[in-house]
Design a protein around this motif. Structure first.
Motif, PDB file in Angstrom:
ATOM      1  N   TYR A  21       0.840  -1.207   0.000  1.00 36.86           N
ATOM      2  CA  TYR A  21       0.000   0.000   0.000  1.00 36.86           C
ATOM      3  C   TYR A  21       0.868   1.248   0.000  1.00 36.86           C
ATOM      4  CZ  TYR A  21      -3.051   3.684   1.741  1.00 36.86           C
ATOM      5  OH  TYR A  21      -3.708   4.877   1.890  1.00 36.86           O
ATOM      6  N   TYR A  24       2.691   1.672  -3.452  1.00 35.52           N
ATOM      7  CA  TYR A  24       1.956   1.884  -4.700  1.00 35.52           C
ATOM      8  C   TYR A  24       0.747   2.805  -4.578  1.00 35.52           C
ATOM      9  CZ  TYR A  24       4.692  -1.728  -7.004  1.00 35.52           C
ATOM     10  OH  TYR A  24       5.719  -2.446  -7.557  1.00 35.52           O
ATOM     11  N   PHE A  25       0.111   2.944  -3.408  1.00 34.72           N
ATOM     12  CA  PHE A  25      -1.172   3.653  -3.332  1.00 34.72           C
ATOM     13  C   PHE A  25      -1.177   4.837  -2.367  1.00 34.72           C
ATOM     14  CE2 PHE A  25      -2.142  -0.780  -4.414  1.00 34.72           C
ATOM     15  CZ  PHE A  25      -2.782  -0.596  -5.639  1.00 34.72           C
ATOM     16  N   HIS A  26      -0.225   4.942  -1.477  1.00 40.44           N
ATOM     17  CA  HIS A  26      -0.290   5.969  -0.435  1.00 40.44           C
ATOM     18  C   HIS A  26      -0.221   7.377  -1.021  1.00 40.44           C
ATOM     19  CE1 HIS A  26       0.077   8.004   3.333  1.00 40.44           C
ATOM     20  NE2 HIS A  26       1.325   8.433   3.067  1.00 40.44           N
ATOM     21  N   ASN A  28      -0.170   7.983  -4.394  1.00 39.83           N
ATOM     22  CA  ASN A  28      -0.681   7.960  -5.773  1.00 39.83           C
ATOM     23  C   ASN A  28      -1.963   7.141  -5.791  1.00 39.83           C
ATOM     24  OD1 ASN A  28      -1.033   8.191  -8.496  1.00 39.83           O
ATOM     25  ND2 ASN A  28       0.700   6.889  -9.066  1.00 39.83           N
ATOM     26  N   PRO A  29      -3.071   7.802  -5.338  1.00 37.58           N
ATOM     27  CA  PRO A  29      -4.324   7.050  -5.185  1.00 37.58           C
ATOM     28  C   PRO A  29      -5.017   6.699  -6.494  1.00 37.58           C
ATOM     29  CG  PRO A  29      -4.657   9.356  -4.643  1.00 37.58           C
ATOM     30  CD  PRO A  29      -3.208   9.219  -4.902  1.00 37.58           C
ATOM     31  N   ARG A  30      -4.483   7.191  -7.642  1.00 38.71           N
ATOM     32  CA  ARG A  30      -5.153   6.887  -8.907  1.00 38.71           C
ATOM     33  C   ARG A  30      -5.071   5.391  -9.203  1.00 38.71           C
ATOM     34  NH1 ARG A  30      -2.452  10.724 -13.167  1.00 38.71           N
ATOM     35  NH2 ARG A  30      -0.614  10.042 -11.940  1.00 38.71           N
ATOM     36  N   LYS A  31      -6.173   4.929  -9.751  1.00 40.28           N
ATOM     37  CA  LYS A  31      -6.263   3.500 -10.031  1.00 40.28           C
ATOM     38  C   LYS A  31      -5.810   3.222 -11.458  1.00 40.28           C
ATOM     39  CE  LYS A  31     -10.047   2.588  -6.813  1.00 40.28           C
ATOM     40  NZ  LYS A  31     -11.398   2.044  -6.647  1.00 40.28           N
ATOM     41  N   LYS A  35      -0.894  -0.680 -12.298  1.00 39.69           N
ATOM     42  CA  LYS A  35      -0.493  -0.528 -10.901  1.00 39.69           C
ATOM     43  C   LYS A  35      -0.982  -1.711 -10.067  1.00 39.69           C
ATOM     44  CE  LYS A  35      -0.957   3.510  -9.042  1.00 39.69           C
ATOM     45  NZ  LYS A  35      -1.553   4.699  -8.386  1.00 39.69           N
ATOM     46  N   THR A  36      -2.164  -2.186 -10.357  1.00 40.25           N
ATOM     47  CA  THR A  36      -2.711  -3.327  -9.589  1.00 40.25           C
ATOM     48  C   THR A  36      -1.883  -4.587  -9.814  1.00 40.25           C
ATOM     49  OG1 THR A  36      -4.926  -2.368  -9.797  1.00 40.25           O
ATOM     50  CG2 THR A  36      -4.768  -4.697  -9.175  1.00 40.25           C
ATOM     51  N   ALA A  39       1.431  -4.214  -8.030  1.00 46.86           N
ATOM     52  CA  ALA A  39       1.217  -4.342  -6.586  1.00 46.86           C
ATOM     53  C   ALA A  39       0.997  -5.799  -6.188  1.00 46.86           C
ATOM     54  CB  ALA A  39       0.037  -3.478  -6.166  1.00 46.86           C
TER      55      ALA A  39
END
Length: 677
Positions: A21, A24-26, A28-31, A35-36, A39
């Protein structure tokens, strides 16, 4: 898998998710699908790495039934032929092995023994000796765990080994002897032990000592006759009864000619005596016409001197005289070999004699040696330096080739008290033993042989040689190996002949064929032991048409041929080295003595004492059903249910490593392809 392991796996999952998290997502919250995927691959890598650290395992229990061991131990010596038939013993063994009640309680093993013990299913009465003590001791070492019971089928008559009556087995092992043979004690007169020297000297008288034994209740008398090579030399009457049941005879006989002489002692048989095989016994002696005189020269008392004297005189062909260095020089001249023990200034006349005579000698140094004098008195070696006393351990030189060492070893030997200093050898030398000091192997001689022309000299740089002789006895319950080494040294130093590349070691007379072996040592042209030689032996009977050629096999540091299959008689042999112009010949005799024929009645009383000493019970062959019933109903040998923990890894570490490599590789390629690297 226990609760703590499950908790660690949950923590590993949470840790891997948190790390992914934050990576990759903290910030840069774009989906996005890319990225998935990245991750997910990073999660697999982290989670598998944490699993490797945790190494989760499953623990499963296996339940099994442990049975007691039922060991069927069968005497396979030739004395059993008269006690029972092979078919009868085989039938009883099969009856026990096929009993369902016994098979439910026991794991059944079968062994046979004579000279040695072997695991087997067959019964053959072909062994020339009985060693019950060795068989029981071997099984005691093999079957250590669990409950064990030994069923011993034997007549109880032992011809080898220590007395089996006094053996104590493990607390979890019992012995149930089964008596095989006739338990009736018959009237019998027999020849006991014969004591006679191996060598005698021409025109000298040699002693013969023997005992006559009687088993019975009434007074008897009989005639004992002693013959040498068929000629009667002594006759005597003996009177025995139930209380005075043995008598020792001593006589002196003159050695009238050189060679091997067969001594036959015979006692007249009693009326209706059943066993007459033990009424006659033979021995042999070699008559020689020369003797080696060894002088030990010393002006001090030391246990080494006594040990050397006993060791040298263990061969009757040698005699030892203790001489003071200031004594009459005629004592030196009458000796074939001199041993100089810890020389000092008093040995001046000894070294003058050696210089003038060129005699061979053996020097032993130690804490009382006068090194300043010794370095000046002789030119064979020089010892310089501090000369501080030290405990020195021996290291055997396996490449030593002046004479055969047999199976002599110095492993575990105590140190000698030697001198710390520089040793310079000034003559051609071959080192028998090197020095080891405080665990370090030194390139210094401890025991060496020096030669110059026809003069030979041995030097031992250390005292307390008696400890080595004691250690050999501690290891083997015999001084023989040490005495043989000293004997070979005496033979080498006592002869001025060139050394032979093919050396033989054998007895001139063997009591029976089971002891008949000939050893050979073969050295190459540089006198190094050759383990690649092809050696054969040709044996011919002196009075028969027997002839055979067989190989002599390598046994470590020597070659050996086993002649245990030969019949009693006299034989000539020649040992030849293939592709070399080397051969040695000799003769030997095998006596017709079978220790298994000396007794015909079963020794059930001794077997009963053995059983009581080891928590067992005595049975007879015709009552084996009672033995079956007792074993099947005994509460001591009930099967025991036990469990075993099997620990199995949850996931094979190779699979985890493969997943880590695969996820890292996919992540790298995806990043590379999308320009993220």
């Amino acid at each position: 898998m226990d609760l703590s392991t499950v908790l660690l796996i949950i923590i590993a999952v949470a840790t891997a998710l948190i790390l992914v998290y934050f990576q990759y997502f903290h910030k840069n919250p774009r989906k996005g699908s890319l990225k998935t995927i990245l991750a997910a691959l990073r999660f697999v890598t982290l989670f598998c790495g944490l699993l490797l650290l945790i190494n989760p395992k499953f623990v499963s229990k296996d339940y099994f039934v442990e049975k007691a061991n039922l060991i069927l131990l069968v005497d396979n010596s030739t004395s059993m032929e008269n006690a029972s038939s092979q078919a009868e013993i085989s039938r009883v063994i099969a009856q026990l092995k096929q009993d369902e009640a016994l098979n439910e309680r026991f794991t059944i093993h079968q062994y046979r023994f004579g000279n040695t013990i072997t695991a087997t299913d067959s019964v053959r009465f072909d062994q020339g000796n009985t060693d019950i003590s060795n068989a029981l001791s071997t099984l005691n070492d093999v079957f250590v765990n669990g409950n064990n019971t030994i069923v011993l089928f034997s007549d109880g008559n032992q011809t080898l080994g220590r007395d089996y009556e006094y053996i104590n087995l493990n607390e979890n092992t019992t012995i149930n002897p089964v008596v095989v043979g006739d338990t009736t004690q018959y009237e019998d007169i027999s020849i006991g032990l014969i004591n006679v020297n191996k060598f005698a000297f021409l025109r000298n008288s040699f002693p013969i000592e023997t005992s006559i034994r009687y088993q019975g209740s009434r007074p008897v008398f009989s005639t004992v006759t002693i013959s040498i090579n068929g000629s009667r030399v002594h006759q005597e009457m003996v009177n025995l009864n139930s209380t005075q049941n043995s008598q020792t005879l001593n006589t002196l006989v003159e050695a009238q000619s050189v060679g091997i002489k067969t001594i036959k002692i015979e006692v007249g048989k009693l009326e209706n005596e059943r066993n007459t095989a033990n009424n006659v016994k033979e021995m042999a002696i070699e008559v020689i016409d020369e003797k080696t005189n060894v002088a030990i020269i010393s002006d001090m008392l030391h246990p080494d001197i006594g040990a050397l004297k006993k060791s040298i005189e263990s061969n009757e062909q040698r005699s030892v005289t203790l001489v003071n260095p200031n004594g009459n020089q005629s004592a030196f001249e009458e000796s074939n070999l001199l041993i100089l023990y810890q020389p000092n200034r008093n040995f001046r006349s000894v070294y003058e004699f050696l210089e003038n005579s060129g005699a061979n000698y053996f020097t032993i140094t130690g804490s009382k040696t006068d090194w300043n004098f010794l370095n000046r008195a002789q030119e064979s070696f020089t010892v310089s330096g501090s000369r501080q006393p030290e405990d020195i351990l021996p290291i055997l030189n396996n490449a030593f080739g002046l004479f055969g060492l047999g199976d002599f070893s110095v492993d575990g030997f105590p140190p000698l008290q030697g001198t710390l200093g520089d040793i310079q050898l000034n003559k051609d030398s071959e080192i028998l033993m090197f020095q080891q000091l405080q665990g370090i192997n030194l390139d210094k001689p401890l025991f060496t042989i020096l030669t110059e022309g026809n003069t030979k000299e041995a030097v031992l740089f250390g005292e307390d040689l008696w400890r080595w002789r004691a250690q050999v006895y501690r290891n083997d319950q015999s001084f023989q190996k040490f005495d043989d080494l000293i004997g070979n040294l005496m033979v080498y130093l006592g002869s001025n002949k060139q050394r032979n590349r093919l050396e033989l070691d054998y007895e001139l007379v063997f009591d029976n064929a089971g002891m008949a072996k000939i050893r050979a040592s073969y050295f190459d042209e540089s006198y190094q032991f050759d383990s690649d030689a092809t050696i054969s032996i040709k044996i011919e009977g002196k009075n028969t048409d027997f002839s055979r050629v067989s190989p002599v096999l390598l046994k470590g540091s020597f070659y050996e041929v086993d002649l245990s299959d030969l019949q009693a008689g006299e034989y000539e042999f020649t040992i030849t080295v293939q592709d070399e112009n080397l051969s040695r010949s000799g003769t030997f005799r095998i006596l017709d003595f079978n220790p298994e024929k000396q007794l015909i009645s079963a020794n059930y009383k001794k077997m009963e004492r053995l059983a009581k000493k080891n928590r067992g019970k005595l049975y007879y062959l015709d009552g084996v059903e009672t033995l079956q019933s007792d074993l099947a109903s005994s509460q001591e040998f009930l099967p025991v249910q036990k469990s075993r923990d099997n620990v199995v890894s949850l996931i094979d570490f190779r699979i985890l490593l493969g997943l880590i490599v695969l996820s890292l590789a996919l992540e790298w390629f995806i990043r590379k392809y999308n320009g993220l690297i």
